[in-house]
Structure formats: C-alpha cells, structure tokens
Design a protein around this motif. Structure first.
Motif, mmCIF file in Angstrom:
data_model
loop_
_atom_site.group_PDB
_atom_site.id
_atom_site.type_symbol
_atom_site.label_atom_id
_atom_site.label_comp_id
_atom_site.label_asym_id
_atom_site.label_seq_id
_atom_site.Cartn_x
_atom_site.Cartn_y
_atom_site.Cartn_z
ATOM 1 N N ASP A 103 -5.551 -2.901 -6.821
ATOM 2 C CA ASP A 103 -5.096 -3.877 -5.896
ATOM 3 C C ASP A 103 -5.980 -4.910 -5.979
ATOM 4 N N GLU A 104 -5.165 -6.107 -5.484
ATOM 5 C CA GLU A 104 -5.701 -7.494 -5.630
ATOM 6 C C GLU A 104 -6.311 -7.889 -7.063
ATOM 7 N N THR A 136 0.792 -1.291 0.069
ATOM 8 C CA THR A 136 -0.040 -0.108 0.043
ATOM 9 C C THR A 136 0.899 1.291 0.174
ATOM 10 N N HIS A 140 -7.609 1.335 2.348
ATOM 11 C CA HIS A 140 -6.734 2.373 1.474
ATOM 12 C C HIS A 140 -6.939 3.618 1.719
ATOM 13 N N GLY A 149 -6.448 -8.688 1.961
ATOM 14 C CA GLY A 149 -6.102 -7.172 2.259
ATOM 15 C C GLY A 149 -6.234 -6.539 3.619
#
Ligand code: ADP
Ligand code: MG
Length: 849
Positions: A552-553, A456, A486, A707
């Motif tokens: 992300d992911e 991150t 996030h 996450g």
C-alpha cells in the motif's frame, strides 16, 4: 556510511557551498525527499531519523539562510547522534562527476576576465524584420543540474563500434595540459567521448536580435551593443554606487544601470561588445535596463556561428577557450560516432542520426536543427527506458504462477456482507485482478485510485481469493497506523471466511513473543494473512505458501523492500496500490511494466470538500467552523508543518500549539496530539482514540498524511499550508470527506502575503487528484512523482522531459514495434542496440515492482 546518508551529506555540502540558497538540487532540497525516503528505509535507517530529515527538508524552502544553516547543521548533528560514523570529516574533493554547482548558478558574467573582443568591431546588422522578442526561450531556460554524467552512463553512447579514440584522455588535445585536464575533469570531462556529451547549458542566438531602436517599455529582451561610456555615481551619500553605461548597436543607445557593483567599472571597457538581457524600464522618459544579466560577446561568433553554445564553466577556464576546444573535438568526432539506434527505427521515428544530433546540439546551424538534435537525444533516453520496461514486463510474465479462482457466488457473498455497494471502478478493478490471479502468470498490477476511492476493500477481496485456496497473503503498509487500520478492515471484511487468529498484525512494536508466534504461524500456514509494516519482510519471517503480496502507498517503499517481500514467496502475485495519481505520461514511462487499474470514481454520496484559503488573522473563522462541526458530533484535524519550535522556525508547531489550543482556545473540547517523534504504539493509541471519538480534534503533524481513515472527521485545518506541496495537501485533505457528510478543508497561510500561491489556488479549484497531479507536474516538474521508482533513470534524463507525452508515446510505439519483431534484439541490425541496451539495463536500474 549508508549510501542514503552519504547522499544526504553530499547535498548538504553542496548546499553549504551555495550559501544555503536552496540550490543544491534544482527545485530545492525538498525534492530529494521522495527518492531519499525510500532509499533510507532500504538502508535500514531508523524511522525517527528519516522523519527528522523529512520534516526539516519539507519546510526548508520557507526558511531564511540563517535558519537553513541551523536547520541543516542541527539535522546533521542529530543524524550523528544515531550514526556516529557520519561525523567523520568528509573528503575534500567534490565527488566525481559533480561540477561545482556555483558554475551553474553563476550570473551570466564570464567566470574569468572576459575575453577582450576587438575594439570597435562591427556588429552584425540586426535584422529589423525579426520583430518579436529574441531568444527569450534560451535565456530563461533553467540551468541544467550540476551533475554532468560521464558519457559512459549516457544511453546509447557507447558500444564496441565506438571509436577507441573517444576513450583518449583530454591531454591528447592541442593546448590541454595536465592542469587543464584536471579542471575539465571537475566538469565531468575525462575523455574525448565525455566532451561529446557535455552539452551546452544554453545558447545565445545572435540571429534573432532586436535592434535597440525597436525596444519598448516593459518588454523582456536581449540586445547586443558596444559600450559607449561608463560612469560611476555615488548614491545615498556615498554608501552605495551606481554604474551607468550606455551601449549602442548602431540603431540607438540604451542606458544600463548597475546598482552597487563597483567592480564592474573595471570590467566595462569602451568599445567592448556585450550582450545584455533583462526588462526594459523607463527613467526620465528614456528607456533603461536596471542591473541586467550581461555577458561579454565574442565578436567572431557573431560572424560565423549565429547560435552560440554557452557551457557551464568552472574556475580557470573561460567560455571562449572551452568553446574552441569543443569545436575541434565535436566537428571531428561527432560525425564518427557509432549510432546504436537501428536505421529502421530512426527512419520510422523520424529522428536524425546520432552524429548529426551531437554536432547540432553543440554548434547548431539553426533553431530547427537544434530542435531536431534535442529530439533525437531525448528520444534515445525515453526509448531505452521503454525497451527496459517492456523487457521487465516480459521477464515478469516469463515464469509461471499458481492459479487462483473463486466462484461468482463466493464473491457475491463477500459483497453482500459489505455495508455499501462497490463502485463500478472497484468492480472493474476486482475483475481485472480475478483475471490476473487465474492467468497462470504472476500478477503485477498497480491499483491507482485517488484518496478515499476505496482501494482497501479491493485488496481485501483479492486476499480472500488467495486464502480461500489455502495460500497466504502479506500486506505491507508504510506506517503502523495504516497497518493497524488495514488489519481492522481486513478482519472485518473477511470475517466470514477467516477466523480472527488467521489474520495477524505484525509491526515493529509487536512484542517479541508475539512476533515469534506469528512467525511460527506463517511458517506452518496456520496464519493466512499477515498485515504490517516493513516488519513483515524482516529476515526471520518465512511463509509456508506466500502467493499474494500487497504494497500500500507503494511510493513510500524502496525498490529493495518490494523485491524482498516478493522473494518471500515463489512468483507470488503482486498488487501495488497508490493514491498518488500519476499523469498519463508518467504512467506510460515509469510504470510501463505494470498493468494498471485506475479507480477514477468515488463512492456514491461523497461530496466535494469545500476548500478555502485563509490569512493568518482569519484563523478564528476556521475555528468557528470547526466548533460548529464538533457540535454536530463531527471531528476535526489541525495539521502543523513541524513538530516543535526548536529550529527557531516561524512555522506554528504542533507541540507548542497543542498546549495553547487545548488550554486556551478549546478548553471545553477533547484534543489529541500525534507526531512523528512518538513511539508507534503511542501513535496507534492516539489514532484509535480519535477513531473511537474519544477526541474531538486531532492536532497532528503530517504523520496522518497517508491512508488514515476516520469517516466521521469533516474538518481539516492546515496551518502553514503554503509550506506543503500540492500532492501532500491533497493527501491531507483526503483525510476528510470520507463519509457522506459535507467536509471542509481550511488552508491557513504562514504570512498574509503568501496568498498568491498557485498550489493553494489549485486546491480550492479542484478535488480531483488527477487534475491536481497534472497541475503539480506543471508547477514542480516530475521530481515529486518519481519516488524511488526508476529514479536512477529519471534523474539521468537530460534532454527528455517526462512531461512530453508526444515524445513518450512515440518512443513507446517504436519500442513496442521493435520488441514485437525482435524482443531479444538478436537480429544483426539490432546488435549495436542490444549492446547499448545491455550496458544500460545491465546495471540493475529499475525494478518490476
Ligand atoms: P483509499 O482508496 O484512500 O485507501 P479506503 O479504502 O481507505 O480508501 O476507503 C475509504 C473509505 O471509503 C473507507 O471508510 C471505506 O470503508 C469506504 N468505502 C470504500 N468503498 C466504498 C463504497 N463503494 N461505498 C461507500 N464507501 C466505501
Ligand atoms: Mg488507503
């Protein structure tokens, strides 16, 4: 009906036809999840429907056939409640190109009455020097997936130089009428060309048989013999029966017993030759085989072809008939196919010509030639893929991008603001990104780092580089929990350079008025960073100057969604992040078009998470440890495989157990509950409370899987751990051990006797995502890793194994070499390749993101 639902329906129907044996997909229905989830999102399927499918299919393998029936029917009904058009009666015919799976799964018996072989035929004298076990390799080979692609879709199978005759219908063949043609069509064969690419399911190698006299107890073998006698014997007072037959191969006799298959009495005729394979047992001092696999033997083949192809069949045709037909077609046409692979590549890669490969794959002269044939066909599959990713990489770099740079001082002052020092892996990743952003070409980078490696902060700094140059960044995460997390991290990490109102959170639950305000802010460039779920890419969102997109992911998203995010800007820089460690072979193949930064280092002070497998009756021990940690002001997760027990499933269920746990087991502690059926706002609320230590224990389904970052949590209890895949277990475990304290992961089995579980064993042995990924690849095959990425391609791999690093590297080297010499394939010697390549990649397979 949306394609993803249509696909689901197809697989469910196959599964129904297979008697709920979890065979509709090789490896089990759960395997479809990785690609399906992304496709469903791309289709805009409601999240709760997606979650319902995910939950059910994940636990599907552990269910009894009855519960499976209920599970799929219940699920389909639930889908129907949301999407009524899915409930119309499906078409009766199996979809094109899909043979009935029953054929593939069928026992070795011929589907029809076996071809009568000549009585008392001489069997070849077995070669006594062939002492080691014969052909177990082919025997044990898994049947290929039921879907036989038409030859057109096979890489390199068709160009303008392909003889037109290969397009001819099968009725041109002697002995094939319209009825037969129809039957063959069920197997995916419509034209002569299709026959060339209808590969055998396996082979019987009669050149390597073991004589009966050399068999020994407990070995796994295949032998051929003629039937000497057949007897039926009732057992259990006539309630069941055993058929006993003796076969002989001239060196000795072997007794075979078949339990409760009375019809075999009529199938076995004295003097018929059969091949049997199974384990040698002992009964009253003599060697026997119990219920072996068997197949009648075509005696002619024993004399001529010693390695005999066995094809998948369907009703109304038998092996011998199909094999003869194949022989006519293959022997004439295989040598006449056009080979699109240039001779130079062929020579340098040392692969055989295509015609030779096709001939040998059907009727091999020897094991070596069979191997060479497989290698050639596998080479093509990977070679075209590699050419494709190289092309994509070049296309991506062919446009210009805005340059972004920052001073070392700028970076240093961001870093001094952090509560920790970056790992050198993080520093390297940031350095890679800085170079990309200042290169004038769009960055297209995959940041791969194990759970907890600190991706991150890398993304946040990269976003800071962009915004301090006046442009905008968008960050997309798969769940609102993650997006919210996030949002907080970014706000915190960039607090010195951005005002709070310049960073905004946009998720499905954001009130409409606020969404409108965010949209306006993005359009006018007053908002610099937007962080959210797929809400970020929804139609009306427009950016004034989007120059950086983070996903992300990434495996949670469909290709289309990535493309959509990118299209909100003009050639923006792209960073995709994943915690799914990808074995090298896969990275080279599927992500060959991306630049990759690997963060293979954990922040200092992290301790390996102690992991234990516990039997259900040892649950109390887990709870004792958990209490101890909570006394020390730590927090814990308890994960359940399912939401509730509505499906009569044995797995412990979060909702039900939450009640028991909070009232009876931990009445003194504060428990929170989180599951996929809650609204996003409710989920966030629970997560926030957990993070703020308002709960000691979070009881949850797998929604916390990706996450989620709560460094104070040190205990992860996973109920029904044997139901989870390795990658998922690793992800779940990654929710703890995110601070410097010793953390624990306690894996509780559904049943005591599930303890022989390779995955759980692997979990106790390693904390390293890469090690586990390699292991997972070995245990489960590549399906788990593919996600939506190139899945169209990967599922088309028939010959190549994505685990074959050597082959992959060879194909890659060749592709690179060719690409350097003739990237556009415009030289005349590459013209056929150019055509075949265009045919293949022209269909829009794969994507750069
Ligand atoms: P992931 O790579 O799984 O997305 P995160 O970015 O969520 O990991 O980081 C995990 C945790 O580690 C966070 O609490 C983050 O603040 C912390 N962290 C990140 N980098 C470091 C570092 N270099 N040293 C110590 N802690 C770090
Ligand atoms: Mg993360």
């Amino acid at each position: 009906m949306q394609p993803s639902l249509e696909k689901l329906r197809k697989f469910f129907r196959l599964e129904h036809e297979n008697g709920y044996a979890n065979t509709a997909i090789i490896g089990g229905l759960a395997k479809m999840l990785d690609f399906w989830e992304g496709e469903a999102r791309a289709d805009g399927i409601k999240e709760e429907v997606i979650q319902a499918v995910v939950q059910r299919l994940r636990s599907y393998d552990g269910l009894s056939p009855q519960s499976r029936t209920d599970a799929l029917k219940g699920l389909w009904k639930r889908i129907g409640d949301t999407y009524p058009d899915t409930q119309q009666k499906p078409r009766q015919n199996p979809p094109e190109g899909q043979s009935k799976p029953r054929d593939v799964q069928a026992p070795r018996e011929e589907q029809q009455k076996p071809t009568p072989s000549q009585p008392q035929a001489d069997l070849p004298k077995p070669d006594p020097s062939a002492s080691s076990g014969p052909r177990p390799e082919q025997r044990e080979q898994k049947p290929r997936p039921p879907v036989q692609p038409r030859s057109e879709s096979v890489v390199g199978a068709k160009t303008s130089a392909t003889p037109a005759a290969l397009d001819a219908k099968l009725t041109v063949l002697q002995g094939v009428g319209p009825r037969h043609a129809e039957t063959l069509a069920k197997l995916g064969m419509y034209t002569l060309g299709d026959m060339l690419y209808y590969f055998p399911r396996r082979y019987d190698d009669y050149s390597q048989l073991k004589p009966i006299k050399d068999l020994f107890y407990s070995e796994q073998v295949t032998v051929i013999g003629t039937i000497q006698s057949v007897h039926t014997r009732p057992i259990r007072g006539g309630k069941a029966s055993i058929i006993e037959t003796i076969i002989s191969d001239g060196t000795g006799g072997l007794r075979l017993s078949f339990f409760n298959q009375p019809w075999l009495a009529n199938r076995f005729k004295q003097g018929d030759a059969i091949s049997v394979s199974g384990k040698i047992d002992q009964y009253l001092g003599r060697l026997v085989m119990n219920s072996p696999d068997w197949e009648s033997v075509d005696v002619e083949n024993l004399h001529t072809n010693r390695i005999v192809p066995i094809y998948s069949l369907t009703e109304k045709i038998n092996q011998k008939w199909l094999r003869n037909l194949m022989k006519q077609v293959i022997e004439y046409w295989a040598p006449n196919v056009a080979d699109a692979l240039p001779e130079s590549v062929r020579n340098s890669a040392r692969v055989v010509p295509l015609g030779e490969a096709l001939l040998q794959i059907h009727f091999p002269d020897s094991q070596e030639k069979l191997k060479a044939a497989r290698e050639r066909l596998a080479f093509d599959e990977i070679f075209y893929l590699q050419m494709g990713v190289l092309r994509q990489k070049r296309d991506w770099k062919s446009v210009d991008a805005r340059r972004f740079s920052i001073s070392d001082e700028w970076l240093a002052s961001r870093l001094t603001g952090l509560p920790f020092t970056l790992t050198s892996a993080q520093q390297t990743a940031i350095a890679d990104i800085r170079v990309d952003l200042d290169s004038g070409k769009p960055m297209n980078r995959l940041l791969q780092g194990d759970v907890g490696s600190g991706k991150t902060v890398v993304a946040a700094i990269a976003a800071g580089v962009i915004t301090s140059n006046g442009a905008q960044a968008a960050i997309m995460a798969p769940t609102s929990i993650l997006a919210e997390q996030h949002y907080r991290s970014f706000t915190d990490l960039l607090k010195d350079v951005l005002k709070p109102e310049e960073i905004r959170l946009l998720i499905g639950d954001t009130p409409e008025a606020e969404k409108e305000e965010i949209r306006n802010g993005l359009a006018s460039n007053t908002i610099k960073i937007v962080i959210g779920t797929h809400a970020v890419i929804e139609g009306p969102v427009q950016f004034a100057e989007l120059q950086f997109a983070v996903i992300d992911e990434q495996h949670r998203f469909g290709v289309e969604q990535r493309a959509e995010l990118r299209s909100k800007g003009t050639n923006p820089h792209l960073l995709v992040m994943t915690a799914t460690p990808i074995p090298r072979s896969l990275a080279l193949t599927l992500y060959g078009d991306l630049d990759i930064s690997i963060m293979n280092e954990m922040p200092v002070g992290r301790q390996p998470i102690n992991t234990y497998v516990l039997r259900p009756q040892e649950r109390e021990r887990a709870f004792t440890l958990l209490r101890g940690q909570i006394k020390d002001k730590k927090q814990a997760f308890i994960i359940y495989p399912l939401i509730d027990e509505s499906e009569k499933i044995e797995a412990r269920a979060a909702v039900d157990d939450y009640e028991t746990l909070s009232k009876e087991v931990f009445p003194d502690l504060k428990l929170g509950l989180l599951h996929g059926r809650m609204r996003p706002a409710e989920k966030d609320d629970v997560m926030l409370k957990f993070r703020d230590k308002k709960f000691d224990i979070l009881v949850s389904t797998t929604v916390v899987e990706v996450g989620v970052d709560v460094p104070n949590a040190t205990v992860m209890v996973i109920e029904g751990a044997d139901r989870f895949g390795l990658a998922q277990l690793h992800q779940l475990r990654g929710r703890v051990g995110r601070g410097s304290d010793q953390s624990y992961c306690l894996l509780i089995l559904t049943h005591e006797d599930n303890s022989e579980n390779e995955r759980l064993q692997a979990m106790t042995e390693s904390n390293d995502g890469f090690v586990l990924a390699e292991k997972d690849l070995q245990i489960r095959g590549p399906g788990e890793f593919l996600g939506t990425r190139q899945s169209g391609y990967a599922s088309g791999l028939r010959m190549a194994s994505i685990t074959d690093v050597k082959l992959i590297e060879k194909a890659r080297t060749q592709a690179q070499k060719l690409f350097e010499q003739d990237a556009d394939l415009s030289k005349s010697e590459n013209s056929l390749l150019a055509e075949a390549f265009g045919r293949f990649w022209g269909e829009g397979k794969g994507d750069v993101s």
